[in-house]
Design a protein around this motif. Sequence first.
Motif, short mmCIF file in Angstrom:
data_model
loop_
_atom_site.label_atom_id
_atom_site.label_comp_id
_atom_site.label_asym_id
_atom_site.label_seq_id
_atom_site.Cartn_x
_atom_site.Cartn_y
_atom_site.Cartn_z
N PRO B 20 0.83 -1.21 0.00
CA PRO B 20 0.00 0.00 0.00
C PRO B 20 0.87 1.26 0.00
CG PRO B 20 -0.08 -1.07 2.16
CD PRO B 20 0.73 -1.96 1.27
N ILE B 22 0.55 5.47 0.45
CA ILE B 22 -0.23 6.65 0.84
C ILE B 22 0.38 7.85 0.12
CG2 ILE B 22 -0.87 8.13 2.78
CD1 ILE B 22 -0.01 5.59 4.56
N MET B 34 -4.92 6.62 -1.05
CA MET B 34 -4.11 5.43 -0.83
C MET B 34 -4.35 4.50 -2.01
SD MET B 34 -3.33 2.22 0.26
CE MET B 34 -4.59 1.35 1.22
N TRP B 36 -2.07 1.13 -4.45
CA TRP B 36 -1.11 0.03 -4.31
C TRP B 36 -0.01 0.15 -5.35
CZ3 TRP B 36 -1.86 -3.71 -0.43
CH2 TRP B 36 -3.05 -3.59 0.28
N ARG B 56 -5.35 -2.66 -9.31
CA ARG B 56 -5.80 -4.04 -9.07
C ARG B 56 -6.97 -4.40 -9.97
NH1 ARG B 56 -6.79 -3.97 -2.78
NH2 ARG B 56 -7.79 -2.04 -3.47
#
Lengths: 130, 130
Positions: B20, B22, B34, B36, B56
């Motif tokens: 992750p 931020i 936030m 990935w 994703r």
Amino acid sequence: MTDAQAALAAISFNADGLVPAIAQQFDTGEVLMMAWMNREAVAETLATGRVCYYSRSRKGLWRKGETSGQQQHLKEFLIDCDGDTILVKVDQDGVACHTGRRTCFYTAARPEGLVEVATVQVDPKDLYGK
Amino acid sequence: MTDAQAALAAISFNADGLVPAIAQQFDTGEVLMMAWMNREAVAETLATGRVCYYSRSRKGLWRKGETSGQQQHLKEFLIDCDGDTILVKVDQDGVACHTGRRTCFYTAARPEGLVEVATVQVDPKDLYGK
């Protein structure tokens, strides 16, 4: 509907029943840490005003500061646009990081390599009594 | 060893090969979003100075701002104490959120219920040309 019920309904927990939660010092804006919450941790955080996470290693509620005394007092609980991340604005007692630093984000990746950008403020031995 | 190699060695990617990340506006401290990153996104972010995530849903690199023009210019790349979360301090062009708000964290859970605490600054139609 209480605020916890409304919040829980707006949060998309992942397949493990968890949501990432970013903690930010409310007045300075410093990002302190990121950890995870389950439904129970969200409800407890909103009910008590003290931030509670879910520890994936201990597989149980992690009341931040319970052992170290370094509690996080909730100032604002924010949910992101797709409901899969939490931002808690907090007033952090002492230090957030188990290393005794104010923030967990103390390693910078720079052209010259990894650089430590935050210093130890408290000896971890004094936090955990070991 | 380049900064990307040192950073990659210090990061603990999860079982899906992701970490992750931020994003925080470097000067105001506002937490923007936030998302990935995979190894490739980390390397590209450090190489180009423009923040790149891994989508994703699309299962591919997500060069922030590629479609909307709302790029994130890297100011500092930080790794947390256990290497499983990234904090990028950025200079955000325009707005970070696909809803046209500066930040994705615009829904507050308060005793009176969910409250919107950030307003739409750009019509999403103008961002995505639809």
